[in-house]
Design an enzyme around this catalytic site. Sequence first.
Site, PDB file in Angstrom:
ATOM      1  N   ASP A 186      36.839  44.405  35.378  1.00 15.34           N
ATOM      2  CA  ASP A 186      36.352  43.389  36.303  1.00 15.34           C
ATOM      3  C   ASP A 186      34.882  43.673  36.596  1.00 15.34           C
ATOM      4  O   ASP A 186      34.525  44.795  36.948  1.00 15.34           O
ATOM      5  CB  ASP A 186      37.170  43.437  37.604  1.00 15.34           C
ATOM      6  CG  ASP A 186      36.731  42.361  38.586  1.00 15.34           C
ATOM      7  OD1 ASP A 186      36.781  41.172  38.206  1.00 15.34           O
ATOM      8  OD2 ASP A 186      36.333  42.706  39.711  1.00 15.34           O
ATOM      9  N   GLU A 270      36.858  38.886  31.765  1.00 15.91           N
ATOM     10  CA  GLU A 270      37.011  37.490  32.134  1.00 15.91           C
ATOM     11  C   GLU A 270      36.066  36.629  31.310  1.00 15.91           C
ATOM     12  O   GLU A 270      34.926  37.003  31.056  1.00 15.91           O
ATOM     13  CB  GLU A 270      36.670  37.302  33.622  1.00 15.91           C
ATOM     14  CG  GLU A 270      37.767  37.770  34.534  1.00 15.91           C
ATOM     15  CD  GLU A 270      37.392  37.557  35.992  1.00 15.91           C
ATOM     16  OE1 GLU A 270      38.255  37.088  36.746  1.00 15.91           O
ATOM     17  OE2 GLU A 270      36.246  37.836  36.362  1.00 15.91           O
ATOM     18  N   ASP A 350      39.214  45.167  43.295  1.00 12.84           N
ATOM     19  CA  ASP A 350      38.634  44.986  41.958  1.00 12.84           C
ATOM     20  C   ASP A 350      39.517  45.609  40.877  1.00 12.84           C
ATOM     21  O   ASP A 350      39.602  45.102  39.759  1.00 12.84           O
ATOM     22  CB  ASP A 350      37.224  45.570  41.900  1.00 12.84           C
ATOM     23  CG  ASP A 350      36.260  44.843  42.843  1.00 12.84           C
ATOM     24  OD1 ASP A 350      36.555  43.674  43.183  1.00 12.84           O
ATOM     25  OD2 ASP A 350      35.242  45.440  43.238  1.00 12.84           O
TER      26      ASP A 350
END
Length: 383
Positions: A186, A270, A350
Amino acid sequence: MTNTVTRSYKYRLYPNQTQQKALGDILWAACTLYNQALAYRKKRWQESRRGVTYYEQAAMWRQWRNEEPEENPLRVLNMTAGQQVLRRLDSAYRAFVKGQRGAPRFKRVDRFNSVTYKPGDGAAIQNGRLYVQNVGLVKVRWHRQLPGVVKNIVITGLNGRWHVCFQVEIEAVRPALHPGPAAGVDVGIHHALALSNGEFVDSPRHLAKAQARLRVLQRTVARRKQGGRNRRKAVRQLARQHERIANQRRDFWHKATRKLAGEFSAIVIEDLDLNFMLQNGNLARAAHDTGLGMFRDLLAYKAIEAGGEVVAVSPQNTSQMCSGCGCLVPKALSVRIHQCDHCGLRLDRDVNAARNILKRAGTLPLGANVDGYIVRSLRSSPS
Ligand SMILES: [Zn+2]
């Protein structure tokens, strides 16, 4: 199996005073050519709604360069190097026509800081120095060996410092498959990176210090009188500091991605739309600061080199969803801990997001223990 990859090798140049002036003249000529070619394109479009091809402009350049041979300042620019300038303009136009970018704009001379040569045509390595047409033999600091076949020689001048960048083609041997586990990563504001195994990667403290110094310099520039000597000096210091920060940031991302690529076989991140983020106020600053684009680019090539790969997954709800049971646990950005009332999972927000990201790669059932899991199936389709 081998194929070739292109790499850049950058070295510091030490031109003497005369050579610095000559290099400056070359950049000036390249910038002038760019603007002149752009002006022609704009004019022709206004007059006849017709585009201009690269080849037409290359012919124009030949003409501009050869007229008035005695005192024509464009002549210091090598013919092929000038063609590279026109190609740069041409691709800027193509991107504009496709709607990928805004209309190309005129460049300021102090912002135009690189010229590209083909080796042996206006620039070449000679006796351990860099020969540049109309400049001479320039001293180079060879801080590391230059491998492979040189395809392009890019000379840059920024804030009074000169560099040469050799774009080199090298044989890439397809590495053995990476034996390591997979990880979800992340990218955040609080920590630069949070990993699904609970580790964090933070940007170094000296970067924050450098940024504080930047703000001091910005204030100094603002206080100095317009057009004064002291202001010019302060502006140069400010530019150097910007450059220093950019270098430190690049170093940091190189280190961080090298570590990830070394440790993990599959790195799941992501799939964020950078353009969207960059237009989006606050997120824009954060994305810019963390250097998300640089992170992704560096990570991709380092992972492939190490025999691993990078997987991008949908970013939807990665921070709100519980990585233990899949329930949604809404929380504001200021809440640092993910605390699930359904399954009792409690961990850093996170890290929770990083675990969701890893899961989304599609190989793990909900609730599985993700640490140390090897995601082999992700690599089965070569691209
Ligand atoms: Zn839960």
